[in-house]
Scaffold this motif. Sequence first.
Motif, PDB file in Angstrom:
ATOM      1  N   SER A  14     -18.295 -18.238  14.623  1.00 55.11           N
ATOM      2  CA  SER A  14     -17.904 -16.917  15.125  1.00 55.11           C
ATOM      3  C   SER A  14     -17.977 -16.883  16.649  1.00 55.11           C
ATOM      4  CB  SER A  14     -18.839 -15.875  14.528  1.00 55.11           C
ATOM      5  OG  SER A  14     -18.646 -14.627  15.117  1.00 55.11           O
ATOM      6  N   GLY A  15     -17.256 -15.946  17.249  1.00 57.07           N
ATOM      7  CA  GLY A  15     -17.239 -15.831  18.712  1.00 57.07           C
ATOM      8  C   GLY A  15     -16.367 -16.913  19.317  1.00 57.07           C
ATOM      9  N   GLY A  16     -16.668 -17.326  20.553  1.00 61.01           N
ATOM     10  CA  GLY A  16     -15.863 -18.368  21.189  1.00 61.01           C
ATOM     11  C   GLY A  16     -16.060 -19.700  20.481  1.00 61.01           C
ATOM     12  N   TYR A  46     -16.409 -13.537  10.993  1.00 62.50           N
ATOM     13  CA  TYR A  46     -16.730 -12.313  10.251  1.00 62.50           C
ATOM     14  C   TYR A  46     -15.476 -11.668   9.653  1.00 62.50           C
ATOM     15  CZ  TYR A  46     -21.493 -12.487  12.070  1.00 62.50           C
ATOM     16  OH  TYR A  46     -22.781 -12.866  12.348  1.00 62.50           O
ATOM     17  N   ARG A  79     -12.625 -12.664  16.651  1.00 62.28           N
ATOM     18  CA  ARG A  79     -13.421 -11.482  16.986  1.00 62.28           C
ATOM     19  C   ARG A  79     -13.082 -10.460  15.908  1.00 62.28           C
ATOM     20  NH1 ARG A  79     -16.153 -13.708  21.345  1.00 62.28           N
ATOM     21  NH2 ARG A  79     -14.708 -14.802  22.661  1.00 62.28           N
ATOM     22  N   CYS A  80     -14.080  -9.755  15.423  1.00 59.57           N
ATOM     23  CA  CYS A  80     -13.824  -8.851  14.302  1.00 59.57           C
ATOM     24  C   CYS A  80     -14.433  -7.478  14.581  1.00 59.57           C
ATOM     25  CB  CYS A  80     -14.415  -9.455  13.025  1.00 59.57           C
ATOM     26  SG  CYS A  80     -14.399  -8.335  11.621  1.00 59.57           S
ATOM     27  N   PHE A  83     -16.381  -5.666  11.529  1.00 61.13           N
ATOM     28  CA  PHE A  83     -17.757  -6.046  11.217  1.00 61.13           C
ATOM     29  C   PHE A  83     -18.754  -5.272  12.083  1.00 61.13           C
ATOM     30  CE2 PHE A  83     -21.497  -8.864  10.963  1.00 61.13           C
ATOM     31  CZ  PHE A  83     -21.581  -8.980   9.579  1.00 61.13           C
ATOM     32  N   LYS A  84     -18.253  -4.691  13.157  1.00 62.59           N
ATOM     33  CA  LYS A  84     -19.145  -3.891  13.994  1.00 62.59           C
ATOM     34  C   LYS A  84     -19.384  -2.509  13.387  1.00 62.59           C
ATOM     35  CE  LYS A  84     -18.711  -6.080  18.451  1.00 62.59           C
ATOM     36  NZ  LYS A  84     -18.486  -5.949  19.854  1.00 62.59           N
ATOM     37  N   ARG A  89     -19.111  -3.984   7.184  1.00 61.83           N
ATOM     38  CA  ARG A  89     -20.212  -4.815   6.684  1.00 61.83           C
ATOM     39  C   ARG A  89     -20.442  -4.583   5.187  1.00 61.83           C
ATOM     40  NH1 ARG A  89     -22.153  -3.456  11.948  1.00 61.83           N
ATOM     41  NH2 ARG A  89     -23.451  -1.763  11.166  1.00 61.83           N
ATOM     42  N   GLY A 109     -22.303 -17.248  19.291  1.00 64.66           N
ATOM     43  CA  GLY A 109     -23.055 -16.870  20.487  1.00 64.66           C
ATOM     44  C   GLY A 109     -23.978 -15.694  20.198  1.00 64.66           C
ATOM     45  N   ASP A 110     -24.519 -15.087  21.249  1.00 68.98           N
ATOM     46  CA  ASP A 110     -25.507 -14.025  21.033  1.00 68.98           C
ATOM     47  C   ASP A 110     -24.887 -12.809  20.342  1.00 68.98           C
ATOM     48  OD1 ASP A 110     -24.118 -13.505  23.335  1.00 68.98           O
ATOM     49  OD2 ASP A 110     -25.795 -12.544  24.368  1.00 68.98           O
ATOM     50  N   GLY A 111     -23.596 -12.550  20.596  1.00 67.06           N
ATOM     51  CA  GLY A 111     -22.933 -11.438  19.912  1.00 67.06           C
ATOM     52  C   GLY A 111     -22.920 -11.656  18.405  1.00 67.06           C
ATOM     53  N   SER A 112     -22.514 -12.833  17.994  1.00 64.77           N
ATOM     54  CA  SER A 112     -22.425 -13.144  16.563  1.00 64.77           C
ATOM     55  C   SER A 112     -23.797 -13.074  15.903  1.00 64.77           C
ATOM     56  CB  SER A 112     -21.868 -14.559  16.361  1.00 64.77           C
ATOM     57  OG  SER A 112     -20.678 -14.705  17.075  1.00 64.77           O
ATOM     58  N   THR A 114     -26.364 -11.309  16.913  1.00 62.99           N
ATOM     59  CA  THR A 114     -26.781  -9.902  16.842  1.00 62.99           C
ATOM     60  C   THR A 114     -26.141  -9.237  15.625  1.00 62.99           C
ATOM     61  OG1 THR A 114     -26.839  -9.862  19.236  1.00 62.99           O
ATOM     62  CG2 THR A 114     -26.851  -7.722  18.137  1.00 62.99           C
ATOM     63  N   GLY A 115     -24.862  -9.529  15.427  1.00 61.20           N
ATOM     64  CA  GLY A 115     -24.160  -8.977  14.268  1.00 61.20           C
ATOM     65  C   GLY A 115     -24.861  -9.372  12.967  1.00 61.20           C
ATOM     66  N   ILE A 118     -28.097  -7.373  12.464  1.00 60.86           N
ATOM     67  CA  ILE A 118     -27.849  -5.994  11.999  1.00 60.86           C
ATOM     68  C   ILE A 118     -27.504  -6.003  10.513  1.00 60.86           C
ATOM     69  CG2 ILE A 118     -26.234  -4.044  12.230  1.00 60.86           C
ATOM     70  CD1 ILE A 118     -26.116  -4.807  15.249  1.00 60.86           C
TER      71      ILE A 118
HETATM   72  P1  ADP Z   1     -20.288 -14.522  20.765  1.00 58.66           P
HETATM   73  O1  ADP Z   1     -20.874 -14.695  19.404  1.00 58.66           O
HETATM   74  O2  ADP Z   1     -19.680 -15.797  21.274  1.00 58.66           O
HETATM   75  O3  ADP Z   1     -21.255 -13.870  21.712  1.00 58.66           O
HETATM   76  P2  ADP Z   1     -18.837 -11.997  20.474  1.00 58.66           P
HETATM   77  O4  ADP Z   1     -19.830 -11.238  21.269  1.00 58.66           O
HETATM   78  O5  ADP Z   1     -17.406 -11.751  20.733  1.00 58.66           O
HETATM   79  O6  ADP Z   1     -19.026 -13.574  20.633  1.00 58.66           O
HETATM   80  O7  ADP Z   1     -19.146 -11.729  18.935  1.00 58.66           O
HETATM   81  C1  ADP Z   1     -18.373 -12.314  17.927  1.00 58.66           C
HETATM   82  C2  ADP Z   1     -18.264 -11.380  16.745  1.00 58.66           C
HETATM   83  O8  ADP Z   1     -19.562 -11.075  16.246  1.00 58.66           O
HETATM   84  C3  ADP Z   1     -17.650 -10.022  17.049  1.00 58.66           C
HETATM   85  O9  ADP Z   1     -16.262 -10.048  17.053  1.00 58.66           O
HETATM   86  C4  ADP Z   1     -18.191  -9.186  15.926  1.00 58.66           C
HETATM   87  O10 ADP Z   1     -17.455  -9.395  14.746  1.00 58.66           O
HETATM   88  C5  ADP Z   1     -19.584  -9.747  15.737  1.00 58.66           C
HETATM   89  N1  ADP Z   1     -20.531  -8.918  16.500  1.00 58.66           N
HETATM   90  C6  ADP Z   1     -20.870  -9.040  17.815  1.00 58.66           C
HETATM   91  N2  ADP Z   1     -21.752  -8.091  18.172  1.00 58.66           N
HETATM   92  C7  ADP Z   1     -21.981  -7.335  17.058  1.00 58.66           C
HETATM   93  C8  ADP Z   1     -22.793  -6.198  16.750  1.00 58.66           C
HETATM   94  N3  ADP Z   1     -23.560  -5.613  17.687  1.00 58.66           N
HETATM   95  N4  ADP Z   1     -22.765  -5.720  15.488  1.00 58.66           N
HETATM   96  C9  ADP Z   1     -22.013  -6.294  14.539  1.00 58.66           C
HETATM   97  N5  ADP Z   1     -21.224  -7.339  14.766  1.00 58.66           N
HETATM   98  C10 ADP Z   1     -21.203  -7.870  15.996  1.00 58.66           C
END
Ligand code: ADP
Length: 748
Positions: A14-16, A46, A79-80, A83-84, A89, A109-112, A114-115, A118
């Motif tokens: 997921s992510g980059g 996601y 990027r999804c 899922f946010k 979810r 990455g950290d975004g994925s 964190t998702g 949650i």
């Molecule tokens: P990376 O994982 O490289 O940091 P992103 O920040 O774009 O990349 O996150 C990738 C994907 O992870 C997002 O498109 C989304 O689907 C999910 N995601 C990121 N942050 C959240 C969040 N706070 N809650 C739920 N899903 C998230």
Amino acid sequence: MTSEKKGSIAVLTSGGDSPGMNAAVRAVVRTALDKGVEVYIIYEGYQGMVDGGDRIVKADWESVGGILHRGGTVIGTARCMEFKTREGRLTAARNLLQHNINNLIIIGGDGSLTGAHIFRQEWLSLLVELMEKGEISNEIAQNHQELNIVGMVGSIDNDMFGTDMTIGADTALHRITEAIDAITSTAASHKRAFVIEVMGRHCGYLALMGAIAGGADWVLIPESPPDVDNWEDRMCEVMQLGRNAGRRDIIVVMAEGAQDQNGRHISSDEVKKILEERLGADTRVTILGHVQRGGAPTAFDRNLGTMMGCAAVDEILAAKADSEPMLIGIRGNRITRTPLMQCVEETQAVAKAIAAQQYDKAMDLRGGSFKEAFRIFRTLVRAFPHQLKEGQRPLRLAVMNAGGPAPGMNTAIRAAVRLGLDKGHTMLGIENGFGGFIAGEIKEMDWMSVAGLASMGGAELGTNRKVPKGSDLYAIARNIEKFKIDGLLIVGGWTGYEAANLMYNERDNYPAFNIPFICLPATINNNLPGSELSIGADTALNNIVWAVDKIKQSAVASRRCFVVEVMGRNCGYLALMSGLATGAERVYMHEEGVTLKDLQVDLHSLISGFKHGKRLALIMRNEGSNSFYTTSFMSALFSEESRDVFDVRQAILGHLQQGGDPSPFDRIQATELASKCIDFLIQESNSEEIPRGAFVGLYGSKTQFFEFDRFPRMIEREFHRPKRQWWMELRPIAKIMSQPGPTPGSTE
Ligand code: ADP
């Protein structure tokens, strides 16, 4: 054995995207299968989890075949936005439960991550809602009360807390270093200046390490902006000094997120203008962009992904209902596990510190080795011959190579010479190893004498494998006195260590040997004590992997087995690590030996594999593994016995392994170790005690020095290798990756 309590495992990226993600996916799938657990691949990150249907696919052994060498992620990432949202979810949870999945391994990455966190926190409430809506049965809900999560970081930026390296950063550094090398040669031809912008919005890792590896003149990173208001003057002053000393090119490397002390973004065009206006330099800007993400993963990233993928499955199978989700990382060649959300929070704290202009805090959060690398780089670019500080004794320090050539030797010599000159000492170069030392081939080195050496393969000072004996020692002692050598740096391999050990033992007979000396580990064989990775081994490993990728491609359509012989003498490091990085079926090495029975067993397993559809097999053989069962013998044996089932080709890779420009890792290590060695020599020269004779290396997660009295106890002298070889612990992983395990659910 699909456990009653545990559901199936699913893996997603997921992510980059980043190179090496495929290795991690492959390792997750194969380790899970090896443990008899069902495993699913979720395609497109996601988004695939929310979409369900054919985006969630049960994996078998072959689903992840032939992907190790490919860049990016073959299972897709996206990027999804859905899922946010909770709604998204909820759908994702339903889709997972349809396949009995409640274990997720996320590479992102950290975004994925964190998702994922949650999602895990909400899991129970999602189950309740799905049950109320009648979308899942009571029983399903009962059996999947917890969602287990394990994370791995796939990111080229190397910006994550909890791991020294992220999957993909080493490959990106290769792309950047290749680009800097290419640009440097054209810049030097035209006496031009170049500003090279690399990725990293909040992280200067790629810029800093690229600048060290490329021998650049200046670096701009977000975490540590130039510490003076008139940084432009300082930068131009250093460039001008370089020009005065004869340097033809100017290279500035900057992270895309570079800023000044006041938090104002510094653009590459701005730097270009400064260089043009103040130095009159013909200046060009190159923004490297997405090439940094692309291409085949390096040996390191493949093996990192593999090691982490295996560990992630172990972690998830061991997880208990109340255990915290972990992030799998690496520190000093060992896999680590750190609470996932702590890693995410600390990572985000760096970006916040930068935004708040708390630069010291940002550097502290990045960690000790990053800070140290930055300090060394700053010293190196400002390293010009200086006057000694008051009260200091001028020293005459000699540098030399010894042993076989290893890529990175030149880099170490360059750094040592410039850092020694910077501190006001005289630097001497001993040519052609101990042969040259005996013959008195010793010359003074000035600042420009090492220009261009940062990136050059081979050994410009010359090297050979001579170990002095008898009257040679007398000649060396005389030359130490004649050239008034106060300290000695030996950049080299086994024979260099043997020679230094001899000098150490003969100190009573030859008082001239009572100078400080230090060995810096440089050999492609990686067979030295006190050092887990010697300079040159990473380059050789990449050379092997590059060659084997091509060899494998040459045989796509045929049933063929390659027996590939690699260097290493009696040390199996190159064979095992290249076997792991190329997906070899079998690795033979001296440490394990080879018996006729082994060969028979392997032959039968190959015959059976090819009869069941295998198209290609790869066997890595360490050159010293057995002096009777040679590569030719093995190839002939397999060829004769396999009859019509498959054919056999041998490939002895030879000297291509020792050649080529050093890899970024080898250059960075060579630079850092050389800096520490020069400090050691200066410190020991000023000591009241008898100066130490030592060897240095990366050991565990830090640099350590070992005095030569420990040398005999740390080695297996007969086999020219250390007693303790950390990488031997990776053998079980290589076995799991190469042999199909039991089919989940079967009774075998
Ligand atoms: P990376 O994982 O490289 O940091 P992103 O920040 O774009 O990349 O996150 C990738 C994907 O992870 C997002 O498109 C989304 O689907 C999910 N995601 C990121 N942050 C959240 C969040 N706070 N809650 C739920 N899903 C998230």
